[in-house]
Design a protein around this motif. Structure first.
Motif, PDB file in Angstrom:
ATOM      1  N   ALA A 123       0.858  -1.186   0.000  1.00 60.31           N
ATOM      2  CA  ALA A 123       0.000   0.000   0.000  1.00 60.31           C
ATOM      3  C   ALA A 123       0.888   1.227   0.000  1.00 60.31           C
ATOM      4  O   ALA A 123       2.086   1.151   0.298  1.00 60.31           O
ATOM      5  N   TRP A 124       0.307   2.360  -0.364  1.00 65.34           N
ATOM      6  CA  TRP A 124       1.021   3.633  -0.253  1.00 65.34           C
ATOM      7  C   TRP A 124       0.028   4.755   0.023  1.00 65.34           C
ATOM      8  O   TRP A 124      -1.163   4.632  -0.281  1.00 65.34           O
ATOM      9  N   VAL A 125       0.544   5.812   0.654  1.00 62.97           N
ATOM     10  CA  VAL A 125      -0.226   7.037   0.863  1.00 62.97           C
ATOM     11  C   VAL A 125       0.624   8.195   0.350  1.00 62.97           C
ATOM     12  O   VAL A 125       1.847   8.221   0.535  1.00 62.97           O
ATOM     13  N   ASP A 126      -0.020   9.131  -0.313  1.00 64.47           N
ATOM     14  CA  ASP A 126       0.618  10.298  -0.905  1.00 64.47           C
ATOM     15  C   ASP A 126       0.143  11.525  -0.137  1.00 64.47           C
ATOM     16  O   ASP A 126      -1.063  11.714   0.028  1.00 64.47           O
ATOM     17  N   CYS A 127       1.074  12.337   0.352  1.00 61.19           N
ATOM     18  CA  CYS A 127       0.726  13.398   1.305  1.00 61.19           C
ATOM     19  C   CYS A 127       1.334  14.747   0.959  1.00 61.19           C
ATOM     20  O   CYS A 127       2.395  14.824   0.341  1.00 61.19           O
TER      21      CYS A 127
END
Length: 170
Positions: A123-127
């Motif tokens: 998974a990844w999150v972009d912030c």
């Protein structure tokens, strides 16, 4: 408290492994392995990472105002080790053999903010950076999530007592 002893004690806490990625001045990519990542809130969607204040990663995140957190799978130990290497030597996103020949290179995509994301991450999150809080020799970076994905269901890469472990028993 003796820092070496405290590090030994804290190494008993098992953690998932992530690679925090960001942009350098001029548009280049930068990243580092971390285990100090946590979700903070769903409304608004916030996460945090703790970065050594004097590190290239912390400076780059602060300057660019963006970062991504890439959650590694059990088969990503090589990526975790590469991005954990000390110093700022070379392009951690490119891999070559000892003879300078390219090896199987992980595919990196570009997220909404421009930060690199691992195409086959668990998974990844972009912030975007929402706030930075000093905490001793580290900075707690609070990120407002702009985008997120779970490209591949797989057991996580775990780090415990200075050793990588592949996934969890189910």
């Amino acid at each position: 408290m003796d820092p070496t002893y405290l590090r030994t004690v804290l190494a008993q806490w098992a953690s998932g492994v992530v690679v925090v990625t960001t942009l350098r001045p001029g548009g280049g990519r930068h990243g580092m392995t971390a285990s100090s990542f946590t979700s903070v809130a769903l409304d608004p969607p916030l996460v945090s990472v703790c970065l050594a204040t004097g590190s290239t990663t912390c400076r780059s995140v602060r300057r660019s105002g963006v970062f991504a957190v890439n959650m590694l799978g059990h088969d990503h130990e090589d990526i975790g080790r590469r991005f954990a290497a000390p110093g700022d030597a070379g392009d951690r996103f490119a891999v070559t053999s000892g003879a300078g020949r390219p090896l199987a290179v992980p595919q990196w995509d570009t997220a909404t903010t421009g930060a690199p994301v691992l195409a086959d991450a668990v998974a990844w999150v972009d912030c975007v950076v929402a706030a930075c809080h000093p905490a001793g020799d580290h900075t707690i970076v609070l990120g407002l999530v702009q985008d997120a994905a779970a490209p591949r269901p797989a057991p996580p890469l775990i780090y415990h007592d200075r050793t990588y472990y592949e996934g969890i028993a189910r």
